[in-house]
Design a protein around this motif. Sequence first.
Motif, mmCIF file in Angstrom:
data_model
loop_
_atom_site.group_PDB
_atom_site.id
_atom_site.type_symbol
_atom_site.label_atom_id
_atom_site.label_comp_id
_atom_site.label_asym_id
_atom_site.label_seq_id
_atom_site.Cartn_x
_atom_site.Cartn_y
_atom_site.Cartn_z
ATOM 1 N N LEU A 83 40.837 66.677 44.872
ATOM 2 C CA LEU A 83 41.664 67.723 46.659
ATOM 3 C C LEU A 83 41.946 69.116 46.198
ATOM 4 C CD1 LEU A 83 40.916 67.267 50.018
ATOM 5 C CD2 LEU A 83 43.444 66.594 49.366
ATOM 6 N N PRO A 84 42.396 69.718 45.176
ATOM 7 C CA PRO A 84 42.468 70.801 44.654
ATOM 8 C C PRO A 84 41.821 71.643 44.580
ATOM 9 C CG PRO A 84 44.106 69.726 43.922
ATOM 10 C CD PRO A 84 43.323 68.512 44.358
ATOM 11 N N LEU A 85 40.467 70.810 43.681
ATOM 12 C CA LEU A 85 39.549 71.303 43.007
ATOM 13 C C LEU A 85 38.572 72.023 43.924
ATOM 14 C CD1 LEU A 85 39.335 69.384 39.663
ATOM 15 C CD2 LEU A 85 40.739 71.359 40.086
ATOM 16 N N TYR A 86 38.406 71.446 45.338
ATOM 17 C CA TYR A 86 36.519 71.483 46.020
ATOM 18 C C TYR A 86 37.058 73.214 46.534
ATOM 19 C CZ TYR A 86 36.847 66.554 47.041
ATOM 20 O OH TYR A 86 36.812 64.819 47.046
ATOM 21 N N THR A 87 36.129 73.195 46.941
ATOM 22 C CA THR A 87 35.646 74.593 47.866
ATOM 23 C C THR A 87 35.580 74.531 49.283
ATOM 24 O OG1 THR A 87 33.131 74.390 47.903
ATOM 25 C CG2 THR A 87 33.761 75.620 45.210
ATOM 26 N N PRO A 88 36.060 75.523 49.552
ATOM 27 C CA PRO A 88 35.923 75.484 50.899
ATOM 28 C C PRO A 88 34.965 74.440 51.657
ATOM 29 C CG PRO A 88 36.804 77.803 50.745
ATOM 30 C CD PRO A 88 36.133 77.037 49.410
ATOM 31 N N GLN A 89 33.303 74.770 51.092
ATOM 32 C CA GLN A 89 32.258 74.080 51.883
ATOM 33 C C GLN A 89 32.562 72.394 51.173
ATOM 34 O OE1 GLN A 89 30.364 76.424 53.483
ATOM 35 N NE2 GLN A 89 28.459 74.543 53.286
ATOM 36 N N GLN A 90 33.072 72.341 49.605
ATOM 37 C CA GLN A 90 32.752 70.723 49.335
ATOM 38 C C GLN A 90 33.788 70.046 50.466
ATOM 39 O OE1 GLN A 90 33.530 71.412 45.551
ATOM 40 N NE2 GLN A 90 32.007 71.716 44.873
ATOM 41 N N ASP A 149 18.281 54.925 38.653
ATOM 42 C CA ASP A 149 19.075 55.420 38.016
ATOM 43 C C ASP A 149 20.361 55.866 38.399
ATOM 44 O OD1 ASP A 149 16.943 56.222 36.007
ATOM 45 O OD2 ASP A 149 16.401 57.931 37.378
ATOM 46 N N GLY A 150 21.364 55.988 37.489
ATOM 47 C CA GLY A 150 22.491 56.096 38.131
ATOM 48 C C GLY A 150 23.855 54.874 37.662
ATOM 49 N N ASP A 151 23.647 53.784 37.017
ATOM 50 C CA ASP A 151 24.547 52.553 37.058
ATOM 51 C C ASP A 151 25.476 53.713 35.912
ATOM 52 O OD1 ASP A 151 23.062 51.159 38.895
ATOM 53 O OD2 ASP A 151 21.961 50.529 37.153
ATOM 54 N N GLU A 152 25.585 54.458 35.001
ATOM 55 C CA GLU A 152 26.304 54.682 34.266
ATOM 56 C C GLU A 152 27.846 54.990 34.671
ATOM 57 O OE1 GLU A 152 23.670 57.659 35.518
ATOM 58 O OE2 GLU A 152 22.995 56.685 33.916
ATOM 59 N N LEU A 153 28.902 55.129 34.323
ATOM 60 C CA LEU A 153 29.602 55.677 34.505
ATOM 61 C C LEU A 153 29.723 56.889 35.339
ATOM 62 C CD1 LEU A 153 32.770 53.441 32.660
ATOM 63 C CD2 LEU A 153 31.882 53.012 35.152
ATOM 64 N N ALA A 154 30.154 57.309 35.955
ATOM 65 C CA ALA A 154 30.724 58.362 36.110
ATOM 66 C C ALA A 154 31.334 59.441 35.645
ATOM 67 C CB ALA A 154 31.411 59.135 38.463
ATOM 68 N N GLU A 155 31.541 60.234 35.388
ATOM 69 C CA GLU A 155 32.537 61.481 34.402
ATOM 70 C C GLU A 155 33.830 61.978 36.017
ATOM 71 O OE1 GLU A 155 30.993 65.776 33.849
ATOM 72 O OE2 GLU A 155 29.820 64.591 33.287
ATOM 73 N N LYS A 156 35.047 62.364 35.490
ATOM 74 C CA LYS A 156 35.533 63.069 36.220
ATOM 75 C C LYS A 156 35.017 64.242 36.317
ATOM 76 C CE LYS A 156 39.331 60.829 34.893
ATOM 77 N NZ LYS A 156 40.685 60.557 35.921
ATOM 78 N N PHE A 157 35.782 64.595 38.229
ATOM 79 C CA PHE A 157 35.273 65.765 38.453
ATOM 80 C C PHE A 157 36.675 67.121 37.708
ATOM 81 C CE2 PHE A 157 36.007 68.888 42.307
ATOM 82 C CZ PHE A 157 34.460 68.853 42.273
ATOM 83 N N ASN A 158 36.369 68.214 37.772
ATOM 84 C CA ASN A 158 37.025 69.543 37.371
ATOM 85 C C ASN A 158 37.365 70.586 37.947
ATOM 86 O OD1 ASN A 158 34.661 70.465 35.650
ATOM 87 N ND2 ASN A 158 35.308 69.303 33.891
ATOM 88 N N GLY A 159 36.174 70.359 38.956
ATOM 89 C CA GLY A 159 35.710 71.547 39.665
ATOM 90 C C GLY A 159 34.514 72.827 39.656
ATOM 91 N N LYS A 160 34.239 72.022 37.712
ATOM 92 C CA LYS A 160 32.968 72.869 37.274
ATOM 93 C C LYS A 160 31.640 72.229 37.328
ATOM 94 C CE LYS A 160 36.809 75.831 34.823
ATOM 95 N NZ LYS A 160 38.021 75.447 34.402
ATOM 96 N N ASN A 161 31.915 71.345 37.391
ATOM 97 C CA ASN A 161 30.897 70.038 36.615
ATOM 98 C C ASN A 161 30.272 69.529 37.903
ATOM 99 O OD1 ASN A 161 32.890 68.675 36.835
ATOM 100 N ND2 ASN A 161 32.665 67.268 35.402
#
Length: 161
Positions: A83-90, A149-161
């Motif tokens: 949550l703190p990593l989101y932009t206002p748009q996100q 596609d997309g069955d792999e595990l998601a990587e953690k969101f870091n606010g940049k990726n």
Amino acid sequence: MLSRIIFLQERIGYQNQPFYIIKLKTMRDLRDEQGNLLPDKQRVTTIGKFLRKTSLDELPQLINILKGDMRLVGPRPLLPEYLPLYTPQQLKRHSVKPGITGWAQVNGRNSLTWQQKFELDLWYVENRSFRLDLKILWLTFLNIFRKRDGDELAEKFNGKN
């Protein structure tokens, strides 16, 4: 016994409010010598891979729908730590209730970058309609029965990726 097959995880939903999502457990609680959980790829079970691939691990979330925390279609609810990593748009993704499936899930799921997922979520928020929800439900149904596609595990969101 129930805690061995179902778990609750805090997520952020409508209007940035936390709730507990209900899921089938697909990973073991394996830890290293320091007590830290091992990476997801090392903890996911064989049955867990199947449940994730077919999205059957999401079925208990029908209870979240009955409770009013979620809808069938909407942006997937994410972890509070993001949550703190989101932009206002996100943050606008939280102007609707989260869903079991969504526009990002039927358009690539975990093969997408976080930026692509957010763009698709925001497009959904701005264009949502009953007709679009029906299309997403249909595409979700088709994706369950075909290799996607997309069955792999998601990587953690870091606010940049």
